[in-house]
Design a protein around this motif. Sequence first.
Motif, mmCIF file in Angstrom:
data_model
loop_
_atom_site.group_PDB
_atom_site.id
_atom_site.type_symbol
_atom_site.label_atom_id
_atom_site.label_comp_id
_atom_site.label_asym_id
_atom_site.label_seq_id
_atom_site.Cartn_x
_atom_site.Cartn_y
_atom_site.Cartn_z
ATOM 1 N N THR A 42 0.835 -1.196 0.000
ATOM 2 C CA THR A 42 0.000 0.000 0.000
ATOM 3 C C THR A 42 0.872 1.248 0.000
ATOM 4 O O THR A 42 0.610 2.196 -0.743
ATOM 5 N N GLU A 43 1.906 1.232 0.814
ATOM 6 C CA GLU A 43 2.800 2.386 0.890
ATOM 7 C C GLU A 43 3.554 2.568 -0.426
ATOM 8 O O GLU A 43 3.752 3.693 -0.885
ATOM 9 N N THR A 44 3.956 1.467 -1.048
ATOM 10 C CA THR A 44 4.648 1.551 -2.333
ATOM 11 C C THR A 44 3.736 2.170 -3.393
ATOM 12 O O THR A 44 4.151 3.043 -4.161
ATOM 13 N N LEU A 45 2.476 1.734 -3.424
ATOM 14 C CA LEU A 45 1.525 2.267 -4.404
ATOM 15 C C LEU A 45 1.171 3.720 -4.101
ATOM 16 O O LEU A 45 0.993 4.529 -5.017
ATOM 17 N N ARG A 46 1.079 4.050 -2.813
ATOM 18 C CA ARG A 46 0.823 5.445 -2.439
ATOM 19 C C ARG A 46 1.956 6.340 -2.911
ATOM 20 O O ARG A 46 1.736 7.401 -3.489
ATOM 21 N N ALA A 49 1.746 6.909 -6.600
ATOM 22 C CA ALA A 49 0.669 7.842 -6.964
ATOM 23 C C ALA A 49 1.053 9.275 -6.622
ATOM 24 O O ALA A 49 0.734 10.206 -7.370
ATOM 25 N N ALA A 58 -0.944 4.564 -12.091
ATOM 26 C CA ALA A 58 -0.480 4.674 -10.700
ATOM 27 C C ALA A 58 -1.649 5.011 -9.770
ATOM 28 O O ALA A 58 -1.775 4.436 -8.686
ATOM 29 N N ARG A 59 -2.516 5.930 -10.201
ATOM 30 C CA ARG A 59 -3.662 6.294 -9.380
ATOM 31 C C ARG A 59 -4.635 5.122 -9.242
ATOM 32 O O ARG A 59 -5.199 4.872 -8.179
ATOM 33 N N TYR A 62 -3.296 2.382 -6.838
ATOM 34 C CA TYR A 62 -3.448 2.808 -5.449
ATOM 35 C C TYR A 62 -4.921 2.749 -5.028
ATOM 36 O O TYR A 62 -5.252 2.286 -3.934
ATOM 37 N N LEU A 66 -6.698 0.494 -1.975
ATOM 38 C CA LEU A 66 -7.416 1.218 -0.921
ATOM 39 C C LEU A 66 -8.864 0.774 -0.781
ATOM 40 O O LEU A 66 -9.466 0.957 0.269
ATOM 41 N N ARG A 73 -10.592 7.404 0.874
ATOM 42 C CA ARG A 73 -9.385 7.684 0.086
ATOM 43 C C ARG A 73 -9.449 6.989 -1.268
ATOM 44 O O ARG A 73 -8.986 7.527 -2.280
ATOM 45 N N GLU A 77 -9.079 8.669 -5.061
ATOM 46 C CA GLU A 77 -8.157 8.184 -6.090
ATOM 47 C C GLU A 77 -8.895 7.797 -7.369
ATOM 48 O O GLU A 77 -8.428 8.069 -8.475
#
Length: 195
Positions: A42-46, A49, A58-59, A62, A66, A73, A77
């Motif tokens: 999740t942090e990597t995808l955030r 984005a 990318a959006r 993410y 989510l 959130r 996105e």
Amino acid sequence: IVTVVGVIAFALSAAFLLTRAVGTRGAGQTATGNSQAAEDPTETLRAAAVARPDDYEARMAYARVLLSQDRVRALAEYDAAADLDPTQPEPITYAGWIIGLAAQGSEPGPDRDLLVTRALERLDAATALDPNYADAFVFRGILEFNVVGDAAGSVPDFQAFLALAPDDHPMRETVLDTLARAISASETSPTTGGP
């Protein structure tokens, strides 16, 4: 003596070469050099984005992760992705679905009616944008059946989903069951409710 010296020289050479090949272990790494904790996807995808706010993929990546964690959130996105590429049905479909879930969890009244209207607007737009995008039909059918109380109105959407979705779609059995209930309910109740 020559053999002992040879074994010692071989052991020292092997230890030196092995140390150079493996390198030193950094803080937080195991003996193999791997990180002890896997990176949070999740942090990597955030981060992706945030780093590439104009990147539709990318959006979307993410937003998808989510969806099961933070729907507010995720909605933001999906909306951002829809703004980046308004030709894609997925972001408006899932934004409509999130709003529909909020309506389903709300008490009857004007606020719920507004949520239903907004959800249906997005799902209608998605089916108009891509009449072959199965998810938009199933989400609209569920919203019509479970929230609006329009069993008859949900039947065509469930049928469209079944015609469009592959035979191995994980929701097929659930939709078949819900379709049967919708047909039964629409036959016993000639009038349907609205939002």
